[in-house]
Design a protein around this motif. Structure first.
Motif, PDB file in Angstrom:
ATOM      1  N   PHE A  33      27.084  30.368 -43.869  1.00 33.67           N
ATOM      2  CA  PHE A  33      28.046  30.610 -42.729  1.00 33.67           C
ATOM      3  C   PHE A  33      28.565  29.351 -42.020  1.00 33.67           C
ATOM      4  O   PHE A  33      29.676  29.313 -41.747  1.00 33.67           O
ATOM      5  CB  PHE A  33      27.324  31.814 -41.917  1.00 33.67           C
ATOM      6  CG  PHE A  33      27.153  33.221 -42.565  1.00 33.67           C
ATOM      7  CD1 PHE A  33      28.100  33.992 -42.719  1.00 33.67           C
ATOM      8  CD2 PHE A  33      25.748  33.248 -42.936  1.00 33.67           C
ATOM      9  CE1 PHE A  33      27.697  35.195 -43.232  1.00 33.67           C
ATOM     10  CE2 PHE A  33      25.400  34.499 -43.626  1.00 33.67           C
ATOM     11  CZ  PHE A  33      26.492  35.295 -43.847  1.00 33.67           C
ATOM     12  N   TYR A  34      27.538  28.687 -41.836  1.00 37.88           N
ATOM     13  CA  TYR A  34      27.872  27.526 -40.945  1.00 37.88           C
ATOM     14  C   TYR A  34      28.480  26.280 -41.975  1.00 37.88           C
ATOM     15  O   TYR A  34      29.492  25.875 -41.555  1.00 37.88           O
ATOM     16  CB  TYR A  34      26.700  26.712 -40.446  1.00 37.88           C
ATOM     17  CG  TYR A  34      25.981  27.435 -39.455  1.00 37.88           C
ATOM     18  CD1 TYR A  34      26.320  27.389 -38.006  1.00 37.88           C
ATOM     19  CD2 TYR A  34      25.101  28.397 -39.575  1.00 37.88           C
ATOM     20  CE1 TYR A  34      25.927  28.285 -36.959  1.00 37.88           C
ATOM     21  CE2 TYR A  34      24.315  29.144 -38.535  1.00 37.88           C
ATOM     22  CZ  TYR A  34      24.976  29.119 -37.390  1.00 37.88           C
ATOM     23  OH  TYR A  34      24.452  29.775 -36.226  1.00 37.88           O
ATOM     24  N   MET A  35      28.343  26.402 -43.189  1.00 38.49           N
ATOM     25  CA  MET A  35      28.753  25.486 -44.219  1.00 38.49           C
ATOM     26  C   MET A  35      30.538  25.916 -44.309  1.00 38.49           C
ATOM     27  O   MET A  35      31.131  25.049 -44.432  1.00 38.49           O
ATOM     28  CB  MET A  35      28.127  25.556 -45.581  1.00 38.49           C
ATOM     29  CG  MET A  35      26.689  24.928 -45.269  1.00 38.49           C
ATOM     30  SD  MET A  35      25.601  25.028 -46.827  1.00 38.49           S
ATOM     31  CE  MET A  35      26.361  23.835 -47.797  1.00 38.49           C
ATOM     32  N   VAL A  36      30.513  27.436 -44.661  1.00 43.09           N
ATOM     33  CA  VAL A  36      32.077  27.683 -44.788  1.00 43.09           C
ATOM     34  C   VAL A  36      32.780  27.539 -43.677  1.00 43.09           C
ATOM     35  O   VAL A  36      33.955  27.005 -43.593  1.00 43.09           O
ATOM     36  CB  VAL A  36      32.109  29.086 -45.359  1.00 43.09           C
ATOM     37  CG1 VAL A  36      31.687  29.994 -44.213  1.00 43.09           C
ATOM     38  CG2 VAL A  36      33.455  29.348 -45.915  1.00 43.09           C
ATOM     39  N   GLU A  37      32.203  27.492 -42.423  1.00 42.12           N
ATOM     40  CA  GLU A  37      32.891  27.358 -41.058  1.00 42.12           C
ATOM     41  C   GLU A  37      33.283  25.828 -40.836  1.00 42.12           C
ATOM     42  O   GLU A  37      34.301  25.630 -40.653  1.00 42.12           O
ATOM     43  CB  GLU A  37      32.091  27.874 -39.937  1.00 42.12           C
ATOM     44  CG  GLU A  37      32.774  27.580 -38.696  1.00 42.12           C
ATOM     45  CD  GLU A  37      32.517  26.284 -37.814  1.00 42.12           C
ATOM     46  OE1 GLU A  37      33.625  26.176 -37.068  1.00 42.12           O
ATOM     47  OE2 GLU A  37      31.826  25.684 -38.048  1.00 42.12           O
ATOM     48  N   ARG A  47      27.211  37.390 -36.267  1.00 41.02           N
ATOM     49  CA  ARG A  47      27.291  36.031 -35.969  1.00 41.02           C
ATOM     50  C   ARG A  47      28.583  35.679 -35.046  1.00 41.02           C
ATOM     51  O   ARG A  47      29.666  35.290 -35.578  1.00 41.02           O
ATOM     52  CB  ARG A  47      27.313  35.264 -37.246  1.00 41.02           C
ATOM     53  CG  ARG A  47      26.233  35.507 -38.023  1.00 41.02           C
ATOM     54  CD  ARG A  47      26.005  34.740 -39.544  1.00 41.02           C
ATOM     55  NE  ARG A  47      25.042  34.753 -40.140  1.00 41.02           N
ATOM     56  CZ  ARG A  47      24.584  35.874 -40.477  1.00 41.02           C
ATOM     57  NH1 ARG A  47      25.026  37.064 -40.761  1.00 41.02           N
ATOM     58  NH2 ARG A  47      23.285  35.856 -41.320  1.00 41.02           N
ATOM     59  N   PRO A  48      28.749  36.475 -33.946  1.00 42.83           N
ATOM     60  CA  PRO A  48      30.080  36.303 -33.207  1.00 42.83           C
ATOM     61  C   PRO A  48      30.377  34.982 -32.601  1.00 42.83           C
ATOM     62  O   PRO A  48      31.396  34.669 -32.331  1.00 42.83           O
ATOM     63  CB  PRO A  48      29.814  37.174 -32.074  1.00 42.83           C
ATOM     64  CG  PRO A  48      28.319  37.484 -31.816  1.00 42.83           C
ATOM     65  CD  PRO A  48      27.861  37.184 -33.119  1.00 42.83           C
ATOM     66  N   ASP A  49      29.396  34.015 -32.582  1.00 41.65           N
ATOM     67  CA  ASP A  49      29.552  32.630 -32.301  1.00 41.65           C
ATOM     68  C   ASP A  49      30.494  32.061 -33.334  1.00 41.65           C
ATOM     69  O   ASP A  49      30.878  30.759 -32.960  1.00 41.65           O
ATOM     70  CB  ASP A  49      28.286  32.026 -32.014  1.00 41.65           C
ATOM     71  CG  ASP A  49      27.308  32.102 -33.193  1.00 41.65           C
ATOM     72  OD1 ASP A  49      27.178  33.038 -33.845  1.00 41.65           O
ATOM     73  OD2 ASP A  49      26.743  30.970 -33.606  1.00 41.65           O
ATOM     74  N   LEU A  50      30.331  32.142 -34.473  1.00 41.03           N
ATOM     75  CA  LEU A  50      31.242  31.633 -35.769  1.00 41.03           C
ATOM     76  C   LEU A  50      32.457  32.008 -35.863  1.00 41.03           C
ATOM     77  O   LEU A  50      32.749  33.288 -35.863  1.00 41.03           O
ATOM     78  CB  LEU A  50      30.439  31.718 -36.945  1.00 41.03           C
ATOM     79  CG  LEU A  50      29.063  30.943 -36.916  1.00 41.03           C
ATOM     80  CD1 LEU A  50      28.221  31.025 -38.096  1.00 41.03           C
ATOM     81  CD2 LEU A  50      29.192  29.222 -36.743  1.00 41.03           C
TER      82      LEU A  50
END
Length: 298
Positions: A176-180, A201-204
């Motif tokens: 999720f962090y990588m696609v963001e 994961r509302p922070d992303l």
């Protein structure tokens, strides 16, 4: 590897593929006869697919001869551990997404419990990239994109065998962090998964891509020990009778998990890109009427 407990968000990835089976188990006691009682011990975790599979089993039991009783317990186990228990005769039935390897190891009940819905993959993306996806019109356009997957997931082989570029990581949450962060363009998810994953994961700042869907055949079967073909046959016959009677489709389309996935994904309006699944068994019942979800029927 590719409308899923954690939550629906973990349906397909390790979550999905490690626990595409978040298994349920049956202890099969006694012969399959109308006079004998068969105790079906089912292990149901919080994984949404467990609840769905238990419900499908209940439907099958309605059409199976014999006196059956479900004994539901809770015992979180991995797919690997479930297979070990099945092979050591500590349980009788489990479920997971199928491929050649597992069908050589265990005895499949070749009735796709999810009508192939696990093989419909939509993307989690950085919403700033939506305009790029809007320009995808051909398979060659699709090949310009990069796709994220967890290391060891079966979907990697499917994507790469169709000449799509895959970037992997050993940690599910990292995807999720990588696609963001733009490390790859899209994170393909089964239609049962992405909205709950994003809600967790509302922070992303992530979104579900609006227009495209990858489609490949991915059965989700019940499995039994190769030593128990009579149980596999009884389950298969029960499911077939339920399908012919309309009861199985009533259950499938009436399940909240399925209904929500089909509504939110809006599959019929998406541009499909069919992919070949090289791990698919030659014995997959591709031509069986009513077994598979078809976009034109939605």
């Amino acid at each position: 590897m590719p409308l899923f407990t954690r939550t629906i968000s973990k349906l397909l990835s390790p979550p999905c593929h490690y626990l595409l089976a978040m298994t349920a188990v049956l202890a099969f006691s006694g012969p399959l006869s109308a006079s004998a009682q068969t105790l079906l011990r089912v292990n149901q975790t919080e994984h949404p697919l467990d609840a769905y599979a238990v419900g499908a089993l209940r439907v099958a039991l309605e059409y199976m001869e014999g006196d059956y009783q479900l004994d539901i317990t809770q015992d979180p186990i991995t797919q690997t551990r479930a297979i070990e228990r099945l092979e050591s005769d500590q349980m009788d039935v489990m479920w997971l997404s199928s491929n050649k390897q597992v069908e050589e190891q265990l005895l499949p009940v070749r009735f796709p419990l999810l009508k192939g819905l696990l093989g419909y993959r939509i993307f989690i993306i950085n919403p700033e990239s939506q305009s790029r996806f809007n320009r995808v019109e051909s398979f060659s356009d699709l090949q310009e994109l990069t796709f994220g997957q967890g290391a060891g997931w079966p979907d990697i082989e499917i994507l790469q065998s169709n000449d799509l570029e895959v970037i992997t990581t050993s940690k599910y949450d990292n995807l999720f962090y990588m696609v963001e962060g733009g490390r790859f363009d899209a994170f393909p998810r089964g239609v049962l998964e992405p909205w709950t994953e994003l809600a967790a994961r509302p922070d992303l700042p992530l979104a579900v891509e609006e227009n495209l869907v990858l489609v490949y055949t991915l059965p989700f079967y019940l499995f039994v020990s190769p030593d128990k073909p009579e149980l596999a046959q009884a389950l298969h016959e029960g499911l077939d009778k339920a399908l012919a009677d309309g009861r199985f489709d009533q259950y499938f389309y009436g399940t909240d998990m399925i209904e929500d996935a089909l509504t939110r994904s809006n599959l019929k309006s998406r541009q499909p890109f069919p992919l070949k699944n090289p791990s698919l068994s030659d014995q997959t019942p591709l031509d069986r009427e009513g077994y598979w979800l078809r976009l034109e029927d939605l």
